[in-house]
Write an enzyme that holds these catalytic residues in place. Structure first.
Site, PDB file in Angstrom:
ATOM      1  N   ASP A  53      20.630  -0.714  26.762  1.00  0.00           N
ATOM      2  CA  ASP A  53      20.802   0.568  26.066  1.00  0.00           C
ATOM      3  C   ASP A  53      21.877   0.465  24.983  1.00  0.00           C
ATOM      4  OD1 ASP A  53      20.259   3.203  25.514  1.00  0.00           O
ATOM      5  OD2 ASP A  53      21.294   4.017  27.283  1.00  0.00           O
ATOM      6  N   GLY A 105      20.463   2.120  19.219  1.00  0.00           N
ATOM      7  CA  GLY A 105      20.552   3.156  18.183  1.00  0.00           C
ATOM      8  C   GLY A 105      21.991   3.411  17.766  1.00  0.00           C
ATOM      9  N   ARG A 106      22.893   3.491  18.764  1.00  0.00           N
ATOM     10  CA  ARG A 106      24.308   3.742  18.456  1.00  0.00           C
ATOM     11  C   ARG A 106      24.924   2.558  17.716  1.00  0.00           C
ATOM     12  NH1 ARG A 106      25.484   5.438  24.380  1.00  0.00           N
ATOM     13  NH2 ARG A 106      23.302   4.785  24.534  1.00  0.00           N
ATOM     14  N   HIS A 150      17.457  -2.276  17.071  1.00  0.00           N
ATOM     15  CA  HIS A 150      16.453  -2.885  17.949  1.00  0.00           C
ATOM     16  C   HIS A 150      16.291  -4.375  17.617  1.00  0.00           C
ATOM     17  CE1 HIS A 150      15.688   0.957  19.633  1.00  0.00           C
ATOM     18  NE2 HIS A 150      15.038   1.462  18.589  1.00  0.00           N
ATOM     19  N   SER A 187      10.509   2.725  28.193  1.00  0.00           N
ATOM     20  CA  SER A 187      10.227   3.562  29.366  1.00  0.00           C
ATOM     21  C   SER A 187       9.036   4.481  29.105  1.00  0.00           C
ATOM     22  CB  SER A 187      11.464   4.405  29.712  1.00  0.00           C
ATOM     23  OG  SER A 187      11.581   5.500  28.814  1.00  0.00           O
ATOM     24  N   THR A 188       8.503   5.040  30.186  1.00  0.00           N
ATOM     25  CA  THR A 188       7.399   5.993  30.035  1.00  0.00           C
ATOM     26  C   THR A 188       7.880   7.249  29.298  1.00  0.00           C
ATOM     27  OG1 THR A 188       7.924   6.677  32.304  1.00  0.00           O
ATOM     28  CG2 THR A 188       5.993   5.296  32.019  1.00  0.00           C
ATOM     29  N   LEU A 243      12.696 -19.672  35.371  1.00  0.00           N
ATOM     30  CA  LEU A 243      13.057 -18.252  35.496  1.00  0.00           C
ATOM     31  C   LEU A 243      11.865 -17.336  35.186  1.00  0.00           C
ATOM     32  CD1 LEU A 243      16.242 -16.538  34.271  1.00  0.00           C
ATOM     33  CD2 LEU A 243      14.089 -15.718  33.347  1.00  0.00           C
TER      34      LEU A 243
HETATM   35  C1  IPE Z   1      16.412   3.731  29.054  1.00  0.00           C
HETATM   36  O1  IPE Z   1      17.124   4.033  27.907  1.00  0.00           O
HETATM   37  C2  IPE Z   1      15.145   3.013  28.707  1.00  0.00           C
HETATM   38  C3  IPE Z   1      15.297   1.671  28.150  1.00  0.00           C
HETATM   39  C4  IPE Z   1      16.418   1.015  28.018  1.00  0.00           C
HETATM   40  C5  IPE Z   1      14.088   1.044  27.732  1.00  0.00           C
HETATM   41  P1  IPE Z   1      17.015   5.461  27.205  1.00  0.00           P
HETATM   42  O2  IPE Z   1      17.947   5.414  26.041  1.00  0.00           O
HETATM   43  O3  IPE Z   1      15.606   5.784  26.921  1.00  0.00           O
HETATM   44  O4  IPE Z   1      17.549   6.418  28.350  1.00  0.00           O
HETATM   45  P2  IPE Z   1      18.114   7.894  28.294  1.00  0.00           P
HETATM   46  O5  IPE Z   1      17.139   8.723  27.524  1.00  0.00           O
HETATM   47  O6  IPE Z   1      19.442   7.841  27.583  1.00  0.00           O
HETATM   48  O7  IPE Z   1      18.267   8.302  29.709  1.00  0.00           O
HETATM   49  C1  IPE Z   2      17.700   1.056  23.963  1.00  0.00           C
HETATM   50  O1  IPE Z   2      18.477   1.540  22.927  1.00  0.00           O
HETATM   51  C2  IPE Z   2      16.336   0.618  23.505  1.00  0.00           C
HETATM   52  C3  IPE Z   2      15.240   1.483  23.946  1.00  0.00           C
HETATM   53  C4  IPE Z   2      15.348   2.508  24.726  1.00  0.00           C
HETATM   54  C5  IPE Z   2      13.919   1.148  23.458  1.00  0.00           C
HETATM   55  P1  IPE Z   2      18.371   3.039  22.436  1.00  0.00           P
HETATM   56  O2  IPE Z   2      17.352   3.091  21.335  1.00  0.00           O
HETATM   57  O3  IPE Z   2      18.146   3.965  23.554  1.00  0.00           O
HETATM   58  O4  IPE Z   2      19.821   3.235  21.816  1.00  0.00           O
HETATM   59  P2  IPE Z   2      20.718   4.560  21.873  1.00  0.00           P
HETATM   60  O5  IPE Z   2      20.801   4.991  23.300  1.00  0.00           O
HETATM   61  O6  IPE Z   2      20.025   5.575  21.023  1.00  0.00           O
HETATM   62  O7  IPE Z   2      22.041   4.128  21.322  1.00  0.00           O
HETATM   63 MG    MG Z   3      19.402   4.975  24.799  1.00  0.00          MG
END
Ligand code: IPE
Ligand code: IPE
Ligand code: MG
Length: 232
Positions: free
Chosen positions: A18, A21-22, A35, A63-64, A129
């Site tokens: 996670d 985006g940030r 990404h 995720s779904t 692995l």
């Molecule tokens: C969880 O991250 C899903 C993945 C890392 C693929 P999200 O960024 O989607 O989760 P929430 O929305 O903050 O809970």
């Molecule tokens: C995780 O990073 C990647 C996916 C969920 C696909 P995010 O895209 O959720 O990044 P943030 O949480 O917005 O920083």
């Molecule tokens: Mg996220």
């Protein structure tokens, strides 16, 4: 369930990747740049896990719930996934990695499904692995899928072992360690069944900044834990 071996390396590490985006936002870049940088962190982590002797590495890639993101971001992620799968298939031959995928096929694009099928087949006999990609994955969906399979078998009463048999990969051991980056401390519909006795490691590091050293720090934290499984 694994026993508590002091100083042991977990057999199965699962990561909620996670913060892409940030990471991009901090640099005034489009989210896709985060990404793309995240894909490089996947490669570093894969090498680090292999080096550490981890047998199964589950990475939460999509995720779904992620389908509610803007279509442009979803398209970018799917394209990145196709490229990563191509690269991964080539590297898997060298590194002996095996690819598994956990998740529902619908509504993944046909092109992604083709690449997945190719990579899974091409690496099925590898003995190194196992990289288990959680893709279009939701834990509630996985449990529901198992329950429906049991109903289809005509079962009217089930045990936890019956349910385990119908998870996406019944042979996947429970993760001893679950890591989440970016400072969020929640499961977001990840491995609800398998996480029953997992140790959790949360780090503020954003996923694109995740390194081998960070991975090893998480392993060290795990090794320092006392796992009791309800005992004394
Ligand atoms: C969880 O991250 C899903 C993945 C890392 C693929 P999200 O960024 O989607 O989760 P929430 O929305 O903050 O809970
Ligand atoms: C995780 O990073 C990647 C996916 C969920 C696909 P995010 O895209 O959720 O990044 P943030 O949480 O917005 O920083
Ligand atoms: Mg996220």
């Amino acid at each position: 369930m694994s026993e508590n071996l002091p100083n042991s390396t977990p057999r199965h590490v699962a990561i909620i990747m996670d913060g892409n985006g940030r990471w991009a936002k901090e640099r005034l870049l489009p989210r896709q740049a985060g990404h793309n940088a995240g894909a490089k962190a996947v490669e570093r982590t894969l090498q680090a896990a292999q080096k550490a002797g981890v047998e199964f590495l589950t990475l939460y890639a999509f995720s779904t719930e992620n389908w509610i993101r803007p279509q442009e971001e979803i398209d970018g992620l799917m394209k990145l996934l196709e490229q990563t799968l191509d690269k991964y298939t080539k590297e898997a031959e060298k590194n002996n990695f095996r690819l598994w995928v956990s998740g529902e096929r619908e509504p993944l694009p046909a092109r992604v499904l083709e690449k997945i099928d190719y990579a899974v087949n091409a690496t099925a006999e590898n003995t190194g692995l196992t990289l288990n990609l959680a893709l279009n994955y939701g834990a509630r969906q996985e449990i529901t899928h198992a329950v429906n399979a049991l109903i289809a078998e005509g079962k009217t009463s089930v045990t936890p072992e019956d349910l385990q048999k119908h998870l996406y990969h019944s042979a996947l051991p429970d993760p001893e360690l679950i890591i989440r980056t970016s400072g969020e401390e929640r499961l977001s519909n990840f491995l609800l069944w398998q996480a029953a006795y997992s140790e959790f490691y949360f780090t503020p590091v954003l996923w694109p900044d995740f390194t081998e050293a960070e991975f090893n720090k998480a392993l060290d934290a795990y090794r320092a834990r006392t796992r009791r499984f309800g005992g004394l």
